[in-house]
Scaffold this motif. Structure first.
Motif, PDB file in Angstrom:
ATOM      1  N   SER A 153      19.751  37.271  85.092  1.00 56.51           N
ATOM      2  CA  SER A 153      19.747  35.830  84.808  1.00 56.51           C
ATOM      3  C   SER A 153      18.518  35.115  85.351  1.00 56.51           C
ATOM      4  CB  SER A 153      21.009  35.176  85.382  1.00 56.51           C
ATOM      5  OG  SER A 153      22.163  35.737  84.798  1.00 56.51           O
ATOM      6  N   HIS A 154      18.062  35.535  86.530  1.00 57.10           N
ATOM      7  CA  HIS A 154      16.936  34.829  87.164  1.00 57.10           C
ATOM      8  C   HIS A 154      16.206  35.776  88.096  1.00 57.10           C
ATOM      9  CE1 HIS A 154      15.009  31.980  90.071  1.00 57.10           C
ATOM     10  NE2 HIS A 154      14.773  31.326  88.964  1.00 57.10           N
ATOM     11  N   ILE A 155      14.895  35.610  88.153  1.00 58.91           N
ATOM     12  CA  ILE A 155      14.052  36.434  89.023  1.00 58.91           C
ATOM     13  C   ILE A 155      13.006  35.552  89.698  1.00 58.91           C
ATOM     14  CG2 ILE A 155      12.158  38.131  88.994  1.00 58.91           C
ATOM     15  CD1 ILE A 155      13.703  39.732  86.959  1.00 58.91           C
ATOM     16  N   ILE A 156      12.748  35.830  90.973  1.00 62.68           N
ATOM     17  CA  ILE A 156      11.603  35.218  91.645  1.00 62.68           C
ATOM     18  C   ILE A 156      10.672  36.345  92.083  1.00 62.68           C
ATOM     19  CG2 ILE A 156      12.835  33.161  92.441  1.00 62.68           C
ATOM     20  CD1 ILE A 156      12.765  34.492  95.269  1.00 62.68           C
ATOM     21  N   ILE A 157       9.390  36.040  92.094  1.00 60.81           N
ATOM     22  CA  ILE A 157       8.386  37.015  92.512  1.00 60.81           C
ATOM     23  C   ILE A 157       7.658  36.434  93.710  1.00 60.81           C
ATOM     24  CG2 ILE A 157       6.371  38.332  91.798  1.00 60.81           C
ATOM     25  CD1 ILE A 157       7.422  37.703  88.852  1.00 60.81           C
ATOM     26  N   ALA A 158       7.930  37.025  94.866  1.00 59.73           N
ATOM     27  CA  ALA A 158       7.358  36.536  96.121  1.00 59.73           C
ATOM     28  C   ALA A 158       6.479  37.624  96.716  1.00 59.73           C
ATOM     29  CB  ALA A 158       8.471  36.157  97.098  1.00 59.73           C
ATOM     30  N   GLY A 159       5.203  37.608  96.387  1.00 62.15           N
ATOM     31  CA  GLY A 159       4.306  38.637  96.870  1.00 62.15           C
ATOM     32  C   GLY A 159       4.693  39.997  96.319  1.00 62.15           C
ATOM     33  N   THR A 177       7.634  41.288  96.592  1.00 60.38           N
ATOM     34  CA  THR A 177       9.094  41.302  96.466  1.00 60.38           C
ATOM     35  C   THR A 177       9.516  40.715  95.120  1.00 60.38           C
ATOM     36  OG1 THR A 177       9.453  41.088  98.854  1.00 60.38           O
ATOM     37  CG2 THR A 177      11.275  40.460  97.416  1.00 60.38           C
ATOM     38  N   VAL A 178      10.256  41.512  94.364  1.00 56.63           N
ATOM     39  CA  VAL A 178      10.872  41.031  93.121  1.00 56.63           C
ATOM     40  C   VAL A 178      12.356  40.937  93.396  1.00 56.63           C
ATOM     41  CG1 VAL A 178      11.387  41.558  90.713  1.00 56.63           C
ATOM     42  CG2 VAL A 178       9.112  42.041  91.630  1.00 56.63           C
ATOM     43  N   CYS A 179      12.846  39.722  93.361  1.00 59.55           N
ATOM     44  CA  CYS A 179      14.230  39.465  93.753  1.00 59.55           C
ATOM     45  C   CYS A 179      14.937  38.749  92.609  1.00 59.55           C
ATOM     46  CB  CYS A 179      14.218  38.606  95.011  1.00 59.55           C
ATOM     47  SG  CYS A 179      15.810  38.352  95.766  1.00 59.55           S
ATOM     48  N   GLY A 180      16.130  39.215  92.235  1.00 62.90           N
ATOM     49  CA  GLY A 180      16.807  38.611  91.092  1.00 62.90           C
ATOM     50  C   GLY A 180      18.308  38.484  91.250  1.00 62.90           C
ATOM     51  N   SER A 224      -0.613  35.622  95.334  1.00 63.37           N
ATOM     52  CA  SER A 224      -1.739  35.688  94.393  1.00 63.37           C
ATOM     53  C   SER A 224      -1.485  36.680  93.251  1.00 63.37           C
ATOM     54  CB  SER A 224      -3.029  36.051  95.128  1.00 63.37           C
ATOM     55  OG  SER A 224      -2.893  37.303  95.792  1.00 63.37           O
ATOM     56  N   ASN A 225      -0.631  37.669  93.490  1.00 68.82           N
ATOM     57  CA  ASN A 225      -0.378  38.669  92.450  1.00 68.82           C
ATOM     58  C   ASN A 225       0.880  38.380  91.628  1.00 68.82           C
ATOM     59  OD1 ASN A 225       1.425  39.121  94.547  1.00 68.82           O
ATOM     60  ND2 ASN A 225       1.415  41.355  94.307  1.00 68.82           N
ATOM     61  N   SER A 226       1.521  37.257  91.886  1.00 68.35           N
ATOM     62  CA  SER A 226       2.810  36.951  91.254  1.00 68.35           C
ATOM     63  C   SER A 226       2.724  36.829  89.734  1.00 68.35           C
ATOM     64  CB  SER A 226       3.385  35.651  91.837  1.00 68.35           C
ATOM     65  OG  SER A 226       3.687  35.805  93.205  1.00 68.35           O
ATOM     66  N   GLU A 227       1.723  36.136  89.243  1.00 77.30           N
ATOM     67  CA  GLU A 227       1.594  35.940  87.796  1.00 77.30           C
ATOM     68  C   GLU A 227       1.373  37.267  87.074  1.00 77.30           C
ATOM     69  OE1 GLU A 227       2.135  33.378  85.962  1.00 77.30           O
ATOM     70  OE2 GLU A 227       2.497  31.959  87.598  1.00 77.30           O
ATOM     71  N   ALA A 228       0.579  38.144  87.674  1.00 78.43           N
ATOM     72  CA  ALA A 228       0.313  39.443  87.060  1.00 78.43           C
ATOM     73  C   ALA A 228       1.594  40.277  86.994  1.00 78.43           C
ATOM     74  CB  ALA A 228      -0.759  40.185  87.847  1.00 78.43           C
ATOM     75  N   ILE A 229       2.381  40.244  88.051  1.00 75.54           N
ATOM     76  CA  ILE A 229       3.652  40.970  88.070  1.00 75.54           C
ATOM     77  C   ILE A 229       4.602  40.384  87.029  1.00 75.54           C
ATOM     78  CG2 ILE A 229       5.720  41.474  89.437  1.00 75.54           C
ATOM     79  CD1 ILE A 229       3.908  41.648  91.899  1.00 75.54           C
ATOM     80  N   ALA A 230       4.616  39.064  86.934  1.00 75.48           N
ATOM     81  CA  ALA A 230       5.482  38.394  85.954  1.00 75.48           C
ATOM     82  C   ALA A 230       5.131  38.816  84.535  1.00 75.48           C
ATOM     83  CB  ALA A 230       5.362  36.881  86.099  1.00 75.48           C
ATOM     84  N   GLU A 231       3.848  38.921  84.231  1.00 76.55           N
ATOM     85  CA  GLU A 231       3.425  39.339  82.892  1.00 76.55           C
ATOM     86  C   GLU A 231       3.863  40.767  82.591  1.00 76.55           C
ATOM     87  OE1 GLU A 231       2.132  37.496  80.441  1.00 76.55           O
ATOM     88  OE2 GLU A 231       2.493  35.839  81.840  1.00 76.55           O
TER      89      GLU A 231
END
Length: 201
Positions: A122-128, A130-133, A187-194
């Motif tokens: 349902s939801h994910i955050i990317i913190a450095g 750490t991928v947490c959902g 700084s790497n969050s957007e790349a991981i999100a993509e």
């Protein structure tokens, strides 16, 4: 006049779909996929009927075009079936999440596809790193999901990523709060999100 207005509204709906990873993506995409599929099949049907009316026989070029046109229509129908199996994050969760402020890149309504299984988150955050959902799926195969996502991230050059999916909403929100209070390089969050979006429905 009324028909013209309805047609313009239909075209507007057809030409715009929700962005992957945004709030209410799945529910919006369902409508888009259904409308697109209806339009594709309608075009093929009209071509077939037009060819039959003009030539008085099914053996004509428009019939061939109509049949070929069924290929993208059928492909679109498969997308409809896939999206109908899932739903967007619940309003209850979204309202509760709104009370938990954070500074991280986030993704909503992610359905990750693999050869063996699909994973609805349902939801994910990317913190450095750490991928947490959070998932609202009753029985979520977390170990299989971690293995799948870690292999995808590694192939895209993202290493040493910790993946954790919660099935308890309050524990997930608490974890967001803990991460938000920490000093984390995002700084790497957007790349991981993509990368995550590239393997999601």
């Amino acid at each position: 006049k009324r028909r013209e207005v309805d047609l313009k509204h239909l075209i507007r709906l057809f030409s715009t779909s929700a962005y992957k990873g945004t709030k209410n993506y799945i529910n919006s995409q369902k409508k888009y996929e259904i409308i697109r599929t209806v339009i594709y099949f309608a075009i093929s049907a009209r071509l077939f009927i037009a060819g039959y009316v003009i030539t008085k026989t099914k053996m004509n070029y428009l019939t061939i075009v109509a049949v070929v046109g069924c290929l993208p229509a059928c492909k679109s129908l498969i997308s409809v079936i896939m999206f109908l199996r899932y739903k967007s994050a619940s309003e209850t969760f979204c309202n509760r999440l709104a009370t938990q402020k954070h500074r991280f890149c986030e993704l909503y309504d992610m359905v990750f596809t693999s050869y063996d299984k699909n994973f609805s988150v349902s939801h994910i955050i990317i913190a450095g790193n750490t991928v947490c959902g959070y998932t609202e799926t009753n029985s979520f195969p977390e170990k299989e999901f971690q293995n799948h996502i870690n292999s995808v991230l590694k192939m895209d050059g993202h290493k040493n990523i910790t993946v954790k999916i919660f099935t308890d909403m309050e524990k997930y929100l608490d974890r967001i709060g803990q991460l938000n209070d920490s000093e984390i390089d995002t700084s790497n969050s957007e790349a991981i999100a993509e990368t995550l979006k590239s393997v999601a429905l």
